[in-house]
Enzyme design. Structure first.
Site: not given
Lengths: 304, 304, 304, 304
Positions: D64, D67, D189, D240, D258
């Protein structure tokens, strides 16, 4: 021809042997002292036959079952305009009752969840001259029994601990869906829930919903259309998050209360009540649910 | 070296010409009468410089801005155990504050939403000898100004119409996250929100958060660690559902109130306050948001 | 004795004059071309009488009505264990079907919402040798009509645009509640929904649910217990967010589809179908809902 | 002057002795094999100083963290219009990401949750000639390191099991917020997330966000305004459901993945990366979170 007596006796005998009877509701202190071993079933057939097994003469707190009676009274007074203040859809979701109220601008999902019942109470407070006395008399008339009464201790106990109901009433008030003062409406509501009846009285009271709006004393209270609608709401919304399960397993309109009572009915045929104060995880009487399931399975009587 | 005076004058002149200034909050009747044409900006630089433009001497109702002050007081009293009763996550969702409370077992998402601020008020009611007077003195000391006071009419107006806050407090009580009586906690809370200050007083009061816990009179109120945490919470949660937008557009920790005030700060550098009572659709002062955005753009000062 | 013919004619004449007929579903391109002026009603009385008014011979896409048939087939194959993968509670909430799936760990609320129907489709894909052909034959047998068929264009149209169903199926897969490939299950599901029938065929097909599990050709498909459960689910969950409304206004178990069809039934008495492709805001046939409401009002026949 | 070397060594020594290191992510099979004993910290000070302790040369899956890089690339290409397709508010609620998407008409809450990142990926697929190669080159340029690469096995593993991402992408498509095919966007992605770097490379890559938009090779990639906004989003949404906690405890903009990596930065001062593959209950690296908390406590460096 059904042998109701034998069927009820068998159900009673089988279930009364159960060791696991759920848990007595403890969030209303006054209710937590009721003996979990109480168990009774009463069947009131429209032809006049009555069948009782177990403890059907001890009064218990009808609690949420009173919501149906309040709805009937309010519906008979103000008619269809009632539905501008409360909806008729199942609530579906157990963990966010207040959220739904927020999302849906203060219109409760149905008149049998707490927020909806508080709106109904508000209507009765607005329209009855002496709300508590007048409502009690309405219930006594339906049952043809002037001994039915409030348990003032239970009402006081709920008032002292009913924070969620105060939260709901204030939220309704913030959306403009409560005409009277929060305290006045909830005082009525807590008394309404604190009415006590035994199984027989409760079956007599609900006779009107099985008998197309006419009570056992041949007095008309509701139109056929109104009765059908109330029965439909009981079926869809009468058992909290277990409404679908009850429709599915029992197949009758009905209503439960945390006092351990359940009433159900087959239109034009009978009303039946059970009482066992131990509740399952969803807040419905554990033995009562089982008894009604066995009864409709055994008799093959259901609306479906 | 920044020419703060010129920058503030330019911003004021440009924005004060705006015809569209949002809407004055009308859900608290007493606040709805404030003249929408008020507009002021005050900058308090830690080196001692002060800059004022517009109406910076008229007191206004600080409303939710008081939540930061209450948090600071409660945090200084009970320390880290405070976080057992309230979380530090953004609330995210505007339409179901009470729902989140239900889903998360009565632990408010953060101390700057109403339910969280009510828990903080409960802590202060438990720990202060004379809660209202003691809290007012705390605020006066921070600002070094004994003339700061409650507006009793505003407090009474909120009490008479604050049904959502009564709903939240009762819900907290139902989850066991309120020690004192609902009425007592809300009486304190409504007074806290009804404190009045002008722009200059508010900038002085928040000096402590820009100055590592020490107020302008060199008295220590909070540890550096506590100040950093409060600033982090202001950044993440200070602007209702527009918190991300404010962090994104302005880039400073800050807090707004429905009275039209906003306070923001750059650690070690300055505090800045704006007041314009017209609110945008999300409940934050429309001109105030624009002024702060222009200020950080022009000065290139932000925490990011 | 009811004069069904006169009642149906009156309803048809009254409603067919309506200018406002709702909107034809446009999210499936292939369905958007259907003429909104179609309107038919067919009544199939268990004693053998049949009554038709209007356009009851034109096939239409049964869409979600097929979910009841798929449920019946899956239930007859795997029995009670079906309820380990799908619940029986109303969905309640129109705006967050996928959310409920997330909150409830991938167990759909009931088999008549899309996610639940996709689980049922998965069961049939697992247990039928030639899923599409076998299911079509099951439907043909129920209706005693081998001409019933899929509309391949409609199935293809749904596959090309059914992103929400792909979203639901993938979410189910992520929770381990889909045994087969997403594409395979949805291919079956889109075909199942693309079955075409006219009003008469549909009324014949649902005869089995009014007749205690035995079809018009005297073949047993379901136990009485299974039929009761399916009827209960139709009543509680058959009309999306209007399930309570339908139970309330019509008082019969039934199911609607976005093709404009509705089927309803009174156990032991009749099945009735309506078709009018214009939908109300909740996605149910506007004239169909009115027709059924008038029919049960006029005949005083309902389950309540 | 800080003794970074000593501070980092102390933190490393203290934490590396931990027996409880959380759990390695197992929902992507390919990631579940990483040795939980890996632990490294790398500090890249803008003045040119670099400090490394532990395992800072082993590449790990940035997941992530990518991103932020994809957001930077998309933002630099299409500018402010990006915010028409994705919001900048924290997501708040861990258990209903897809629900929020439904409630908010397909506009993801922010670009760092999965649905938002899929929208960003869609923008890059629309605007890059060779999306995967071009994006990889962008990352290599930022890091000034042409050896950085995708791990094709990880990308394939995510594709084979990423049902929730397929659900999110299809839901976005159903709302018209995805221009390209679901499969094409997710292929990009999954590759983006499968980029591997070691701690040093990751710290170099994020130099641009600490250095006002200019990378270590003095090339301008983003405007100061864009950098500030990306940093604000990292602070509000980078962790998160633990975003508030991270802002609160660490006080720096940052992003976790993660794969066990975390990157954080103090504007104009430094970037810092940690890697330890064991995750806490909220999905963030357990030792990494502790290390960053100790680092900002020890150095008293934070944005607040």
């Amino acid at each position: 021809m059904q042998n109701y007596s034998a069927i009820l006796n068998n159900i009673y005998t089988e279930l009364n042997a159960s060791h696991f009877r759920g848990e007595v509701a403890n969030y209303i202190p006054e209710l937590s002292h009721v003996d979990i071993h109480n168990f009774g079933i009463h069947l009131n057939v429209l032809n006049g036959d009555q069948f009782s097994v177990g403890n059907t003469n001890t009064p218990f707190s009808i609690q949420s079952i009173s919501k149906v009676l309040a709805l009937a009274k309010a519906f008979s007074i103000i008619g269809e305009q009632l539905w501008q203040r409360v909806n008729v859809e199942p609530s579906g979701n157990p963990f966010n009752h207040l959220s739904l109220l927020e999302l849906e601008n203060g219109i409760p999902r149905n008149p049998l969840i707490n927020s909806g019942a508080i709106v109904i109470a508000d209507i009765l407070v607005s329209h009855l001259k002496n709300p508590k006395a007048d409502f009690l008399n309405f219930v006594r008339d339906l049952a043809n029994d002037p001994t039915i009464n409030f348990n003032k201790n239970v009402a006081a106990s709920e008032k002292a601990t009913g924070y969620k109901n105060f939260a709901a009433a204030n939220l309704l008030k913030s959306f403009g869906n409560l005409e009277n003062d929060v305290d006045e409406v909830l005082d009525f509501y807590f008394h309404q829930c604190a009415i006590e009846m035994n199984c027989k009285q409760l079956a007599d009271t609900f006779y009107v919903f099985a008998n197309r709006g006419t009570c056992s004393q041949h007095k008309d209270y509701l139109t056929l259309s109104q009765v059908k609608r109330i029965n439909a709401i009981m079926l869809s919304c009468g058992f909290y998050d277990e409404a679908g399960e009850f429709a599915f397993e029992v197949g009758l309109p009905g209503k439960s209360g945390v006092g351990g009572g359940i009433v159900a009915l087959l239109p034009n045929t009978f009303t039946i009540t059970t009482w066992s104060p131990g509740l399952n995880a969803k807040g419905n009487s554990l033995l009562g649910m089982q008894a009604l399931k066995l009864f409709t399975t055994e008799t093959q009587l259901s609306i479906f």
